[in-house]
Design a protein around this motif. Structure first.
Motif, PDB file in Angstrom:
ATOM      1  N   PRO A 170      -6.126  12.252   3.149  1.00  0.00           N
ATOM      2  CA  PRO A 170      -6.061  10.904   3.722  1.00  0.00           C
ATOM      3  C   PRO A 170      -7.095  10.695   4.828  1.00  0.00           C
ATOM      4  O   PRO A 170      -7.476  11.626   5.522  1.00  0.00           O
ATOM      5  CB  PRO A 170      -4.647  10.793   4.271  1.00  0.00           C
ATOM      6  CG  PRO A 170      -4.121  12.170   4.337  1.00  0.00           C
ATOM      7  CD  PRO A 170      -4.911  13.012   3.386  1.00  0.00           C
ATOM      8  N   CYS A 171      -7.547   9.473   4.962  1.00  0.00           N
ATOM      9  CA  CYS A 171      -8.487   9.108   6.011  1.00  0.00           C
ATOM     10  C   CYS A 171      -7.780   9.141   7.365  1.00  0.00           C
ATOM     11  O   CYS A 171      -6.557   9.035   7.429  1.00  0.00           O
ATOM     12  CB  CYS A 171      -9.031   7.698   5.762  1.00  0.00           C
ATOM     13  SG  CYS A 171     -10.080   7.596   4.304  1.00  0.00           S
ATOM     14  N   PRO A 172      -8.550   9.258   8.451  1.00  0.00           N
ATOM     15  CA  PRO A 172      -7.939   9.231   9.786  1.00  0.00           C
ATOM     16  C   PRO A 172      -7.223   7.912  10.036  1.00  0.00           C
ATOM     17  O   PRO A 172      -7.658   6.864   9.551  1.00  0.00           O
ATOM     18  CB  PRO A 172      -9.124   9.373  10.737  1.00  0.00           C
ATOM     19  CG  PRO A 172     -10.292   9.763   9.914  1.00  0.00           C
ATOM     20  CD  PRO A 172      -9.995   9.392   8.508  1.00  0.00           C
ATOM     21  N   ALA A 229      -5.795   4.658  12.256  1.00  0.00           N
ATOM     22  CA  ALA A 229      -6.489   3.724  13.141  1.00  0.00           C
ATOM     23  C   ALA A 229      -6.443   4.164  14.602  1.00  0.00           C
ATOM     24  O   ALA A 229      -7.322   3.804  15.377  1.00  0.00           O
ATOM     25  CB  ALA A 229      -5.894   2.328  13.003  1.00  0.00           C
ATOM     26  N   ASP A 230      -5.458   4.971  14.982  1.00  0.00           N
ATOM     27  CA  ASP A 230      -5.375   5.412  16.370  1.00  0.00           C
ATOM     28  C   ASP A 230      -5.965   6.807  16.592  1.00  0.00           C
ATOM     29  O   ASP A 230      -5.915   7.337  17.695  1.00  0.00           O
ATOM     30  CB  ASP A 230      -3.937   5.345  16.884  1.00  0.00           C
ATOM     31  CG  ASP A 230      -2.976   6.186  16.074  1.00  0.00           C
ATOM     32  OD1 ASP A 230      -3.377   6.738  15.028  1.00  0.00           O
ATOM     33  OD2 ASP A 230      -1.810   6.294  16.479  1.00  0.00           O
ATOM     34  N   ALA A 231      -6.578   7.387  15.565  1.00  0.00           N
ATOM     35  CA  ALA A 231      -7.218   8.692  15.693  1.00  0.00           C
ATOM     36  C   ALA A 231      -8.587   8.547  16.364  1.00  0.00           C
ATOM     37  O   ALA A 231      -9.233   7.502  16.268  1.00  0.00           O
ATOM     38  CB  ALA A 231      -7.380   9.334  14.322  1.00  0.00           C
ATOM     39  N   ALA A 232      -9.019   9.601  17.032  1.00  0.00           N
ATOM     40  CA  ALA A 232     -10.323   9.574  17.707  1.00  0.00           C
ATOM     41  C   ALA A 232     -11.460   9.354  16.722  1.00  0.00           C
ATOM     42  O   ALA A 232     -12.473   8.741  17.054  1.00  0.00           O
ATOM     43  CB  ALA A 232     -10.538  10.873  18.472  1.00  0.00           C
ATOM     44  N   ASP A 233     -11.303   9.826  15.488  1.00  0.00           N
ATOM     45  CA  ASP A 233     -12.346   9.677  14.472  1.00  0.00           C
ATOM     46  C   ASP A 233     -12.012   8.580  13.457  1.00  0.00           C
ATOM     47  O   ASP A 233     -12.361   8.672  12.284  1.00  0.00           O
ATOM     48  CB  ASP A 233     -12.600  11.004  13.768  1.00  0.00           C
ATOM     49  CG  ASP A 233     -11.373  11.552  13.054  1.00  0.00           C
ATOM     50  OD1 ASP A 233     -10.255  11.058  13.316  1.00  0.00           O
ATOM     51  OD2 ASP A 233     -11.526  12.474  12.236  1.00  0.00           O
ATOM     52  N   CYS A 234     -11.370   7.521  13.906  1.00  0.00           N
ATOM     53  CA  CYS A 234     -10.925   6.444  13.004  1.00  0.00           C
ATOM     54  C   CYS A 234     -12.074   5.815  12.221  1.00  0.00           C
ATOM     55  O   CYS A 234     -11.876   5.298  11.133  1.00  0.00           O
ATOM     56  CB  CYS A 234     -10.151   5.376  13.764  1.00  0.00           C
ATOM     57  SG  CYS A 234     -11.124   4.442  14.949  1.00  0.00           S
ATOM     58  N   GLN A 235     -13.294   5.885  12.738  1.00  0.00           N
ATOM     59  CA  GLN A 235     -14.442   5.301  12.044  1.00  0.00           C
ATOM     60  C   GLN A 235     -14.850   6.109  10.816  1.00  0.00           C
ATOM     61  O   GLN A 235     -15.667   5.654  10.028  1.00  0.00           O
ATOM     62  CB  GLN A 235     -15.633   5.184  12.984  1.00  0.00           C
ATOM     63  CG  GLN A 235     -15.425   4.182  14.083  1.00  0.00           C
ATOM     64  CD  GLN A 235     -16.638   4.082  14.998  1.00  0.00           C
ATOM     65  OE1 GLN A 235     -17.489   4.951  15.026  1.00  0.00           O
ATOM     66  NE2 GLN A 235     -16.704   3.017  15.747  1.00  0.00           N
ATOM     67  N   ALA A 236     -14.274   7.286  10.634  1.00  0.00           N
ATOM     68  CA  ALA A 236     -14.588   8.130   9.492  1.00  0.00           C
ATOM     69  C   ALA A 236     -13.823   7.719   8.228  1.00  0.00           C
ATOM     70  O   ALA A 236     -14.061   8.269   7.158  1.00  0.00           O
ATOM     71  CB  ALA A 236     -14.295   9.588   9.817  1.00  0.00           C
ATOM     72  N   ALA A 237     -12.944   6.744   8.326  1.00  0.00           N
ATOM     73  CA  ALA A 237     -12.193   6.270   7.155  1.00  0.00           C
ATOM     74  C   ALA A 237     -13.147   5.596   6.172  1.00  0.00           C
ATOM     75  O   ALA A 237     -14.222   5.113   6.546  1.00  0.00           O
ATOM     76  CB  ALA A 237     -11.109   5.294   7.588  1.00  0.00           C
ATOM     77  N   ARG A 238     -12.756   5.547   4.928  1.00  0.00           N
ATOM     78  CA  ARG A 238     -13.583   4.926   3.887  1.00  0.00           C
ATOM     79  C   ARG A 238     -13.553   3.410   3.986  1.00  0.00           C
ATOM     80  O   ARG A 238     -12.566   2.809   4.387  1.00  0.00           O
ATOM     81  CB  ARG A 238     -13.090   5.339   2.511  1.00  0.00           C
ATOM     82  CG  ARG A 238     -13.288   6.803   2.243  1.00  0.00           C
ATOM     83  CD  ARG A 238     -12.955   7.103   0.810  1.00  0.00           C
ATOM     84  NE  ARG A 238     -12.958   8.530   0.582  1.00  0.00           N
ATOM     85  CZ  ARG A 238     -12.781   9.067  -0.601  1.00  0.00           C
ATOM     86  NH1 ARG A 238     -12.586   8.299  -1.662  1.00  0.00           N
ATOM     87  NH2 ARG A 238     -12.796  10.371  -0.747  1.00  0.00           N
TER      88      ARG A 238
END
Length: 65
Positions: A7-9, A11-20
């Motif tokens: 699963p993608c990070p 929205a509240d994860a530090a690397d949230c921009q890494a989601a598809r």
């Protein structure tokens, strides 16, 4: 929200921009990520709860005089 494996990070994860990207709008300068984050071309983003995260711009090196 994310159905990818792994699963993608969130929205509240530090690397949230890494989601598809789930919905691309390059002509308007933004993409919707599968975690609900709106990512802008200047690297700023808008979280699903409405919180704005300022763009992360690299430091400008000193100029020669």
């Amino acid at each position: 929200m994310c159905k990818h494996t792994p699963p993608c990070p969130s929205a509240d994860a530090a690397d949230c921009q890494a989601a598809r990207v789930s919905d691309a709008h390059p002509e308007q300068g933004w993409d919707l990520l599968c975690n609900g984050v709106v990512l802008f071309e200047d690297t700023g983003h808008l979280l699903p709860d409405g919180k704005v995260v300022a763009p992360r711009r690299p430091a400008v090196a000193g100029r020669a005089a």
